[in-house]
Design an enzyme around this catalytic site. Structure first.
Site, short mmCIF file in Angstrom:
data_model
loop_
_atom_site.label_atom_id
_atom_site.label_comp_id
_atom_site.label_asym_id
_atom_site.label_seq_id
_atom_site.Cartn_x
_atom_site.Cartn_y
_atom_site.Cartn_z
CD GLU A 91 -1.14 -1.90 55.94
OE1 GLU A 91 -1.92 -2.26 56.84
OE2 GLU A 91 -0.72 -2.66 55.06
CB CYS A 104 7.43 1.64 57.62
SG CYS A 104 7.15 0.75 56.08
CB CYS A 111 1.04 -2.88 45.46
SG CYS A 111 2.61 -2.77 44.57
CB CYS A 115 5.61 -9.22 45.08
SG CYS A 115 6.46 -7.83 44.34
CB CYS A 118 3.32 -8.81 48.59
SG CYS A 118 2.83 -7.19 49.20
CB CYS A 334 3.60 -3.89 53.01
SG CYS A 334 4.28 -5.11 51.90
S1 SF4 Z 1 6.11 -6.46 47.81
FE1 SF4 Z 1 3.94 -5.92 47.74
S2 SF4 Z 1 3.85 -3.70 48.02
FE2 SF4 Z 1 5.97 -4.23 47.48
S3 SF4 Z 1 6.05 -4.03 45.23
FE3 SF4 Z 1 5.57 -6.17 45.66
S4 SF4 Z 1 3.30 -6.28 45.59
FE4 SF4 Z 1 3.89 -4.11 45.82
#
Ligand code: SF4
Length: 349
Positions: A91, A104, A111, A115, A118, A334
């Site tokens: 995206e 963006c 990923c 995190c 997220c 995101c």
């Molecule tokens: S916030 Fe999400 S996209 Fe960004 S590094 Fe952490 S897990 Fe990955």
């Protein structure tokens, strides 16, 4: 199978043309059509010989991705979900704030950083995006703008850990910033990272002027270990040392991003720790009140908690901004749009 134009280079396309008896200079024309005149297929390239347009269409396509979903929030933020040739979805978001037009982009499918707050990290990383897949997001988002408007800023803050795909990212950005691409200013590009010290030092050594944003999210080791699991392996001081090295090498002030989560990293101890950490550095703190994600237990702090936090950090002489949420109605944080669309229509369906 057709090759994607953006996965090659003007030189290689010129070679391809010469092998087929066409003048090499048409290669640059083709890319000018894509970068300047927003052509999305060869039929639009009206000053190319018809035979060349036909030959190109037999072996090439401008984009390798297709638009799986396009939504527009009431505030005008566009969100594109692009489906790559292998069915994977990524995206990108186009935001308009005053006279800025910011895209963006994502660098990976999923990923691997995990995190906890997220959406992108929920299923781990599937693969890196190619140079062409990164470029396509920029061009496709730019093509949504009215013809008289230009992109002014580019942020690499979408899905994925940018520096885990550093080589492809730099190849794409360098093209966008070259006169053969969009002629975009390097200083208008922000690369976000969760903080991979070795890659940050490598980026510093590349002698570019890209702006670096480190996703800190906590200034206390134990809190950061919980929110950003990679921190357990890396450690806060190594991240800060690498950020200092980036500043020393490039002269560019580093921004520290801080997603604020109610009751987790938004208290007085946290703001004092952030103030102390950044006090003696030429740095900027960007606070991002959390955008709740369905299925995750985190909440946005109250306006009072945000205000107190800002005041405390500022008392240490640190410059602070609070990011306004854009595109909240269309899940422009995101990974959120991809999850929602995949819940309705799984990738590849
Ligand atoms: S916030 Fe999400 S996209 Fe960004 S590094 Fe952490 S897990 Fe990955």
């Amino acid at each position: 199978m057709l090759s994607t134009l953006l996965s090659t280079t003007p030189e290689r396309l010129a070679e391809w043309m010469a092998e087929r008896g066409f003048p090499r200079f048409h290669a640059r024309q083709v890319f000018r059509w894509v970068f300047d005149r927003r052509a999305e297929d060869f039929g639009q390239m009206s000053d190319l010989p018809k035979a060349l347009r036909g030959a190109l269409a037999e072996e090439w396509k401008v984009f390798g991705s297709k638009i799986a979903h396009h939504s527009v929030a009431p505030d005008g933020t566009d969100k594109l979900l692009l489906e790559c040739a292998d069915g994977k979805r990524v995206e990108c978001v186009l935001m308009a704030v005053e006279d800025r037009r910011t895209v963006c982009i994502s660098t990976q499918v999923g990923c691997g950083m995990g995190c906890v707050f997220c959406a992108s990290g929920l299923k781990g990383v599937e693969r890196n995006l190619s140079k062409a897949e990164i470029l396509e997001q920029v061009i496709r988002a730019r093509n949504l703008l009215p013809i008289e408007e230009r992109l002014t800023n580019l942020v690499v803050m979408g899905m994925g850990e940018s520096l885990a795909n550093l080589d492809n990212l730099i190849a794409a950005l360098d093209w966008i910033c070259s006169k053969d691409g969009l002629g975009f200013g390097q200083r208008r590009v922000t690369i976000s990272t969760v903080g991979l010290p070795e890659k940050m030092r490598k980026l510093a050594g590349l002698d570019r002027q890209y702006h670096l944003a480190v996703s800190l999210h906590a200034a206390r080791e134990e809190v950061r270990n919980e929110l950003v699991p990679i921190n357990e392996r890396v450690g806060l001081s190594a991240v800060m040392d690498a950020a200092d090295a980036y500043f020393q090498k490039t002269g560019r002030q580093v921004t520290f991003e801080y997603v604020m989560l109610r009751g987790i990293n938004d208290g007085p101890e946290d703001s004092q720790a952030l103030g102390r950490l950044l006090a003696k550095r030429k740095a900027h703190a960007n606070l991002i009140p959390y955008n709740p994600v369905a299925g995750l237990p985190y909440e946005r702090p109250s306006p009072e908690a945000i205000r107190d936090f800002v005041e405390t950090v500022e008392r240490y002489g640190v410059s602070v901004t609070v990011r306004k949420t854009k595109g909240r109605e269309i899940d422009a944080a995101c990974g959120q749009l991809r999850r929602r669309v995949e819940a309705i229509a799984p990738a590849g369906s």
